[in-house]
Motif scaffolding. Structure first.
Motif, PDB file in Angstrom:
ATOM      1  N   SER A 176      21.267 -24.021 161.286  1.00  0.00           N
ATOM      2  CA  SER A 176      21.274 -22.568 161.133  1.00  0.00           C
ATOM      3  C   SER A 176      20.109 -22.077 160.277  1.00  0.00           C
ATOM      4  O   SER A 176      19.750 -20.912 160.339  1.00  0.00           O
ATOM      5  CB  SER A 176      22.596 -22.100 160.536  1.00  0.00           C
ATOM      6  OG  SER A 176      22.798 -22.694 159.276  1.00  0.00           O
TER       7      SER A 176
ATOM      8  N   ASN B 103      17.043 -22.866 160.721  1.00  0.00           N
ATOM      9  CA  ASN B 103      15.800 -22.852 161.490  1.00  0.00           C
ATOM     10  C   ASN B 103      15.803 -21.736 162.538  1.00  0.00           C
ATOM     11  O   ASN B 103      16.355 -21.906 163.619  1.00  0.00           O
ATOM     12  CB  ASN B 103      15.598 -24.208 162.176  1.00  0.00           C
ATOM     13  CG  ASN B 103      14.330 -24.261 162.993  1.00  0.00           C
ATOM     14  OD1 ASN B 103      13.496 -23.356 162.936  1.00  0.00           O
ATOM     15  ND2 ASN B 103      14.185 -25.316 163.765  1.00  0.00           N
ATOM     16  N   PRO B 104      15.158 -20.612 162.248  1.00  0.00           N
ATOM     17  CA  PRO B 104      15.109 -19.518 163.220  1.00  0.00           C
ATOM     18  C   PRO B 104      13.930 -19.630 164.195  1.00  0.00           C
ATOM     19  O   PRO B 104      13.730 -18.758 165.031  1.00  0.00           O
ATOM     20  CB  PRO B 104      14.942 -18.287 162.327  1.00  0.00           C
ATOM     21  CG  PRO B 104      14.107 -18.801 161.196  1.00  0.00           C
ATOM     22  CD  PRO B 104      14.582 -20.227 160.960  1.00  0.00           C
TER      23      PRO B 104
ATOM     24  N   GLU C 102      24.330 -17.996 170.026  1.00  0.00           N
ATOM     25  CA  GLU C 102      24.799 -18.751 168.869  1.00  0.00           C
ATOM     26  C   GLU C 102      26.036 -19.566 169.219  1.00  0.00           C
ATOM     27  O   GLU C 102      26.937 -19.104 169.912  1.00  0.00           O
ATOM     28  CB  GLU C 102      25.167 -17.807 167.708  1.00  0.00           C
ATOM     29  CG  GLU C 102      24.004 -17.124 167.064  1.00  0.00           C
ATOM     30  CD  GLU C 102      23.676 -15.786 167.716  1.00  0.00           C
ATOM     31  OE1 GLU C 102      24.210 -15.496 168.812  1.00  0.00           O
ATOM     32  OE2 GLU C 102      22.872 -15.040 167.148  1.00  0.00           O
TER      33      GLU C 102
ATOM     34  N   ASN D 213      20.659 -19.848 166.859  1.00  0.00           N
ATOM     35  CA  ASN D 213      21.085 -20.884 165.915  1.00  0.00           C
ATOM     36  C   ASN D 213      22.389 -21.541 166.340  1.00  0.00           C
ATOM     37  O   ASN D 213      23.215 -20.951 167.031  1.00  0.00           O
ATOM     38  CB  ASN D 213      21.241 -20.294 164.517  1.00  0.00           C
ATOM     39  CG  ASN D 213      19.908 -19.930 163.919  1.00  0.00           C
ATOM     40  OD1 ASN D 213      18.888 -20.521 164.257  1.00  0.00           O
ATOM     41  ND2 ASN D 213      19.894 -18.962 163.035  1.00  0.00           N
ATOM     42  N   ASN D 214      22.547 -22.758 165.886  1.00  0.00           N
ATOM     43  CA  ASN D 214      23.759 -23.550 166.078  1.00  0.00           C
ATOM     44  C   ASN D 214      24.065 -23.869 167.538  1.00  0.00           C
ATOM     45  O   ASN D 214      25.211 -24.089 167.900  1.00  0.00           O
ATOM     46  CB  ASN D 214      24.964 -22.881 165.408  1.00  0.00           C
ATOM     47  CG  ASN D 214      24.775 -22.752 163.921  1.00  0.00           C
ATOM     48  OD1 ASN D 214      24.449 -23.716 163.244  1.00  0.00           O
ATOM     49  ND2 ASN D 214      24.939 -21.539 163.405  1.00  0.00           N
TER      50      ASN D 214
END
Length: 183
Positions: A37, A39-40, A84, A64-65
């Protein structure tokens, strides 16, 4: 009733598509960078997926995720959205067409266990999601399902059978409720 010892179960009866070292390396890269989460940066995630064998078109949005079991068994077309917490549990191949949305928390599940066997072997089958389809939040696509062009699987629904083109499906198991009209 015959008593079955737990140590008689095995789950290694399918082709993982990569050796132990590649699988182990992917496990850590996925956990620490791709799924993380913190790392965008989508470019890094996409580059790593490709480095591990995923075939990815242009314009992928990966939030993310997102969890991907085996990237070497994944093909993604152009302009796809992975929301997500979606999970691509691809023990078998997953092919996602162009302009597809896989919403938050959706699960693409290519395998399960054969409960009729004491060995509990895997029963795997590929998933195909054709162009323009939308898999709603927390929806599940089961092994062997083809989601035809521009079909929709609504929030929380479970697709256990193929979905026809431009169909809107809802429920558990998902049933066709109406046709999708695009203007």
């Amino acid at each position: 009733m015959k008593k079955v010892r737990l140590d008689t179960f095995h789950t290694g009866n399918f082709d993982k598509g990569a050796g132990f070292i590649k699988q182990t390396l992917w496990y850590f890269v996925n956990a620490l960078i791709v799924r993380a989460s913190w790392n965008p940066f989508m470019g890094i995630k996409i580059a790593l997926l490709k480095a591990f064998g995923a075939k990815i078109g242009k314009g992928l949005i990966i939030k993310n995720n997102v969890c991907i079991k085996f990237p070497w068994k994944l093909t993604i077309g152009d302009h796809v959205w992975l929301g997500e917490n979606c999970w691509i549990d691809n023990l078998d191949s997953v092919t996602i067409g162009n302009h597809v949305c896989i919403s938050q928390g959706a699960l693409l599940l290519t395998g399960n266990h054969d409960y009729t066997l004491t060995s509990f072997d895997y029963r795997n089958a590929p998933i195909v999601i054709e162009d323009g389809a939308w898999i709603g939040a927390r929806a599940v696509v089961c092994p062997g399902v083809t989601v035809r062009s521009h079909a929709i699987l609504t929030v929380g629904s479970i697709a256990t059978k193929d979905m026809e083109a431009y169909g809107i499906y809802q429920g558990n198991p998902a049933q066709l409720i109406r046709k999708r009209v695009i203007t």
